[in-house]
Design a protein around this motif. Structure first.
Motif, PDB file in Angstrom:
ATOM      1  N   MET B   1       0.833  -1.214   0.000  1.00  0.00           N
ATOM      2  CA  MET B   1       0.000   0.000   0.000  1.00  0.00           C
ATOM      3  C   MET B   1       0.861   1.255   0.000  1.00  0.00           C
ATOM      4  SD  MET B   1      -3.267   0.505  -0.087  1.00  0.00           S
ATOM      5  CE  MET B   1      -4.115   2.029  -0.308  1.00  0.00           C
ATOM      6  N   SER B   2       1.981   1.202   0.759  1.00  0.00           N
ATOM      7  CA  SER B   2       2.832   2.404   0.803  1.00  0.00           C
ATOM      8  C   SER B   2       3.429   2.675  -0.570  1.00  0.00           C
ATOM      9  CB  SER B   2       3.935   2.236   1.848  1.00  0.00           C
ATOM     10  OG  SER B   2       4.827   1.215   1.435  1.00  0.00           O
ATOM     11  N   LEU B   4       1.934   2.038  -3.428  1.00  0.00           N
ATOM     12  CA  LEU B   4       0.871   2.640  -4.237  1.00  0.00           C
ATOM     13  C   LEU B   4       0.708   4.118  -3.896  1.00  0.00           C
ATOM     14  CD1 LEU B   4      -1.939  -0.091  -4.184  1.00  0.00           C
ATOM     15  CD2 LEU B   4      -0.424   0.533  -6.068  1.00  0.00           C
ATOM     16  N   ILE B   5       0.825   4.438  -2.601  1.00  0.00           N
ATOM     17  CA  ILE B   5       0.679   5.838  -2.190  1.00  0.00           C
ATOM     18  C   ILE B   5       1.830   6.667  -2.758  1.00  0.00           C
ATOM     19  CG2 ILE B   5       0.750   7.365  -0.174  1.00  0.00           C
ATOM     20  CD1 ILE B   5      -0.811   5.151   1.329  1.00  0.00           C
ATOM     21  N   GLU B   8       1.168   7.281  -6.365  1.00  0.00           N
ATOM     22  CA  GLU B   8       0.148   8.313  -6.612  1.00  0.00           C
ATOM     23  C   GLU B   8       0.717   9.715  -6.367  1.00  0.00           C
ATOM     24  OE1 GLU B   8      -2.651   7.895  -8.104  1.00  0.00           O
ATOM     25  OE2 GLU B   8      -2.413   5.723  -8.163  1.00  0.00           O
ATOM     26  N   ARG B  99      -7.591  -1.054  -3.988  1.00  0.00           N
ATOM     27  CA  ARG B  99      -6.427  -0.509  -3.275  1.00  0.00           C
ATOM     28  C   ARG B  99      -5.914   0.737  -3.979  1.00  0.00           C
ATOM     29  NH1 ARG B  99      -3.658  -4.505  -0.025  1.00  0.00           N
ATOM     30  NH2 ARG B  99      -1.654  -3.633  -0.607  1.00  0.00           N
ATOM     31  N   ALA B 103      -5.661   4.411  -2.281  1.00  0.00           N
ATOM     32  CA  ALA B 103      -4.418   5.189  -2.310  1.00  0.00           C
ATOM     33  C   ALA B 103      -4.674   6.579  -2.878  1.00  0.00           C
ATOM     34  CB  ALA B 103      -3.352   4.456  -3.133  1.00  0.00           C
ATOM     35  N   LYS B 104      -5.489   6.634  -3.926  1.00  0.00           N
ATOM     36  CA  LYS B 104      -5.798   7.935  -4.526  1.00  0.00           C
ATOM     37  C   LYS B 104      -6.569   8.827  -3.555  1.00  0.00           C
ATOM     38  CE  LYS B 104      -5.787   7.217  -9.499  1.00  0.00           C
ATOM     39  NZ  LYS B 104      -4.620   8.053  -9.822  1.00  0.00           N
TER      40      LYS B 104
END
Lengths: 345, 253
Positions: B1-2, B4-5, B8, B99, B103-104
Motif C-alpha cells: 500500500m505504501s 501505491l501511495i 500516486e 487498493r 491510495a488515490k
C-alpha cells in the motif's frame, strides 16, 4: 502449480459484449516458457480482447486464462511476473519518460535505478527527461516495452509491438525478443495482424479469426503443404514442358507469360532449359508464401460466405497449396474446449 | 500500500497540473476574500460591518471558494488515468483496483490539505493588512476566527475527496468536470429555491460544504458545521463506492 512457471494457459475463453457480439469464443491455447509465440489474426479478430482477459483488465464471460498457473489478479507480484504492452498509448503526455517509469517503480516496489536501466535497454536514455507528448510512435513503443521490462518479468505480453516502428526498429525488436526468450528463458507472447512482421521472430503461432482458434503450431507446420518450386518466363513454354519431362502435369503460362513449376529447384529447371537451348527471360525461386496461407486461414475462419481474398492467389498459375487440405501436423481447431487448463504438457 | 501511495504522489508531482491548479485555487480564494471586503458597506449590501465576528468569519471562509477548484484537481487525478489509458499499467501492477482507489483518496486528501492551507494563508495575507488599513481589528482573541480558518481548510480539503469520488464514478474527464461544475454552480442553487424540494438542499454537497465554515450557525438553512463536515466526507466516499460498484470493477478501457 509447480512446473507451470511462466506458462500461459488459455482455456475455453469466451468474451461476449453487449448485443450478443462474440469477441472471443471458446478459445484455448498454451504458450510455453522460453519461446516466442506469435498471436496472429486480422484486425478485429479478438487478439487484444484475449490479451486483456489474460491480463485481468477484462473479465471473461466464460473460461479461464492463467499465467504460471494463477489467474492474473491472484498473482503475488503481478508487476514482477508479467510485463505487458497494450498499444503504445498508455502514457500521460506531460510526464517525462523517466518519471513515467518511476511511478510504476514505486507502485511495484522496484528500485528507481531500474528506470534508467530499462531506458538504456530500449535506447531511450537520451530522451529520459523529455515529455512523452514529443515522442514519435516508435519511441512510444520503446517506452511501452521499457515499462513492460521494468519488473524483470518472466512473461512478456506485447500487443502489436511493431506498430509504428521503422524497419530498423523492427529488426531491433526482433533481436530483443529473441534475446529475452532464448538467452533469458522468458515467455513471450506477441500479437500482430501481419504475419511477415513476426515471421522471422516467432517459434510458434496461434492464429485466430473472428474470435476463434484457426491454427496452433510451429511456423514449419504452417508452411507444410505449400511446396517450393520455380517461376520461369519463356517464349517457348511447350519446348520447356518437353525438356522438363520430370515436371508434374502440363505447364500453363499465365497472362504474363510466366510458368510455375512445382517441386523443382531453379538450378534444375535452368540446367534443363540450357541443355534444350530454350530461351528464358526469368528464372526465380517460388517461395512458400506463409503470408498467403495466413490470409487464407483467417479468411476461412468461421465465415463460409467470405468472398475470395483480393490480392490472394492473383497470378493464375500459383500452386494450389493454400487451398488444399490443412497440412498434417498442425492441430485443427475444433474440440479443444474440454481440455483442462495446464494439461498441454 | 505504501508503494501505491508513493506512486500516486509521483503521479501528482510529475506533471504541471498541480501547480497550475494551485495558482487557480489561489486566484479563486483571493477573489472570494477581496469580494467580501470590497463589497462590505456598499449600497445594497446588508451584511453587518467588517468589525463584527460574523463578517470577519465570512471574509476568511470565503477562501473556501477554492474548494471547487480543488475538487476538479481530484476529478482530474483519477479521470486522467482513463483518458490517457495509464489505468492499464496502473491496474496491471495492482490488479486489486480498490487498493488503487484508496491510495488515490488518501493522496488527494493530503493534496487537498496542502492546497487549502495555502489558500487560507493567502486569505490571512490579504485580509489582515487590508482590515488594519481600514482600522478594523481582527477578533483573534475570540478564537472563533482561528476555528473558522481551520474549518475552511478542512472543507476545502474534503472537496478533493469529493472530486476523487466523482472521478471514480464518471471516467470521462470532460463530462465529470463540466457536470460537477454545473451541479455546484447552478443546479444546487436552483434546488435551494424551488419550493417543495428545497428542504433537501441542506443535505446536498454544496450546502454541507458551506455549513462547515458557518461556525456561528448564522445561516439557519444549513446544517451545523460538524454535521456538514461528516456529510461532505460521506458524499465523497459515497461517490467513490458507487463508482467502484458501477464502473471500476468493469473492464478497463
Amino acid at each position: 502449480m509447480p512446473g507451470d512457471a511462466g506458462r500461459i494457459v488459455v482455456s475455453g475463453l469466451t468474451k461476449t459484449f453487449s448485443g450478443n457480439v462474440h469477441a472471443v469464443e471458446d478459445l484455448s491455447f498454451t504458450v510455453e516458457p522460453g519461446s516466442i509465440t506469435g498471436f496472429l489474426g486480422p484486425n478485429g479478430a479478438g487478439k487484444t480482447t484475449t490479451l486483456r482477459m489474460i491480463l485481468g483488465l477484462a473479465t471473461p464471460t466464460r473460461g479461464t486464462a492463467t499465467v504460471s498457473g494463477q489467474r492474473y489478479d491472484a498473482l503475488r507480484d503481478p508487476g514482477l511476473t508479467v510485463g505487458a504492452v497494450l498499444e503504445a498509448t498508455s502514457f500521460h503526455p506531460g510526464r517525462n519518460a523517466r518519471n513515467h517509469l518511476r511511478v510504476y517503480c514505486a507502485a511495484a516496489g522496484i528500485p528507481d535505478t531500474r528506470a534508467d536501466e530499462v531506458l538504456a535497454q530500449v535506447g531511450l536514455t537520451d530522451s529520459a527527461k523529455r515529455s512523452v507528448k514529443g515522442f514519435s510512435m516508435g519511441m512510444r513503443q520503446r517506452l511501452g516495452l521499457a515499462t513492460a521490462l521494468l519488473g524483470n518479468p518472466s512473461v512478456l505480453i506485447l500487443d502489436e509491438p511493431a506498430n509504428g516502428l521503422d524497419p530498423e526498429g523492427i529488426a531491433w525488436l526482433r533481436r530483443l525478443l529473441r534475446h529475452l526468450a532464448e538467452a533469458e528463458g522468458r515467455t513471450v507472447l506477441v500479437s500482430s495482424h501481419v504475419l511477415s512482421e513476426v515471421e522471422q521472430t516467432v517459434d510458434r503461432v496461434v492464429i485466430i479469426a473472428r474470435g476463434r482458434l484457426v491454427r496452433e503450431g510451429t511456423l514449419d507446420q504452417l508452411g507444410e503443404g505449400s511446396s517450393t518450386g520455380t517461376i520461369v518466363r519463356t517464349p517457348d513454354p511447350n519446348g520447356l514442358t518437353a525438356a522438363l519431362s520430370g515436371a508434374n502435369g502440363t505447364l500453363q503460362p499465365d497472362d504474363d507469360g510466366r510458368v510455375c513449376i512445382r517441386g523443382m529447384e531453379p538450378a534444375v529447371v535452368g540446367h534443363a532449359a540450357w541443355q534444350a537451348h530454350i530461351e528464358l527471360h526469368e528464372l526465380s525461386a517460388m517461395r512458400s508464401d506463409l503470408e498467403e496461407i495466413f490470409l487464407q486461414l483467417t479468411a476461412e475462419g468461421g465465415d463460409a460466405s467470405t468472398p475470395p481474398l483480393p490480392g490472394g492467389p492473383a497470378r493464375g498459375a500459383h500452386p494450389p497449396g493454400p487451398q488444399g487440405p490443412p497440412p498434417a501436423g498442425v492441430a485443427p481447431t475444433p474440440g479443444r474446449s474440454g481440455q483442462p487448463s495446464g494439461g498441454a504438457s | 500500500m505504501s508503494g501505491l501511495i508513493r506512486a500516486e504522489f509521483r503521479k501528482v508531482l510529475t506533471t504541471k497540473l498541480w501547480w497550475g491548479m494551485l495558482l487557480g485555487s489561489m486566484a479563486l480564494a483571493a477573489l472570494g476574500v477581496i469580494g467580501q471586503i470590497a463589497s462590505n458597506g456598499t449600497s445594497g449590501n446588508d451584511t453587518p460591518g467588517l468589525d463584527t465576528t460574523q463578517t470577519q468569519q465570512s471574509v476568511f471562509s470565503s477562501a473556501g471558494a477554492a474548494g471547487i477548484f480543488i475538487m476538479i484537481v481530484g476529478i482530474i487525478g483519477i479521470t486522467t488515468e482513463y483518458r490517457h489509458f495509464t489505468s492499464r499499467p496502473t491496474f496491471l501492477i495492482e490488479p486489486r483496483r480498490g487498493r488503487v482507489i484508496v491510495a488515490k483518496l488518501l493522496v488527494f486528501a493530503v493534496v487537498g490539505i496542502v492546497y487549502s492551507l495555502v489558500c487560507v494563508a493567502e486569505a490571512i495575507a490579504i485580509a489582515v493588512p487590508w482590515l488594519s488599513l481600514k482600522n478594523v481589528s481582527v477578533g483573534w482573541e475570540s478564537k472563533q476566527i482561528i476555528a473558522v480558518l481551520a474549518l475552511t481548510a478542512l472543507g476545502v480539503a474534503i472537496y478533493a475527496l469529493v472530486g476523487v469520488g466523482i472521478g471514480v464514478l464518471i471516467h470521462n474527464q470532460i463530462a465529470a468536470v463540466i457536470g460537477s461544475l454545473a451541479y455546484f454552480l447552478v443546479i444546487e442553487n436552483l434546488i435551494s429555491i424551488i419550493p417543495g424540494v428545497k428542504v433537501i438542499h441542506k443535505f446536498l454537497p454544496g450546502a454541507t460544504a458551506n455549513a462547515i465554515t458557518d461556525l456561528g450557525h448564522y445561516n439557519h438553512d444549513l446544517l451545523r458545521w460538524w454535521q456538514g463536515a461528516i456529510l461532505l466526507i460521506a458524499w465523497g466516499l459515497f461517490f467513490a463506492v458507487l463508482g467502484w460498484v458501477l464502473t471500476v470493477r468493469s473492464d478497463v478501457p
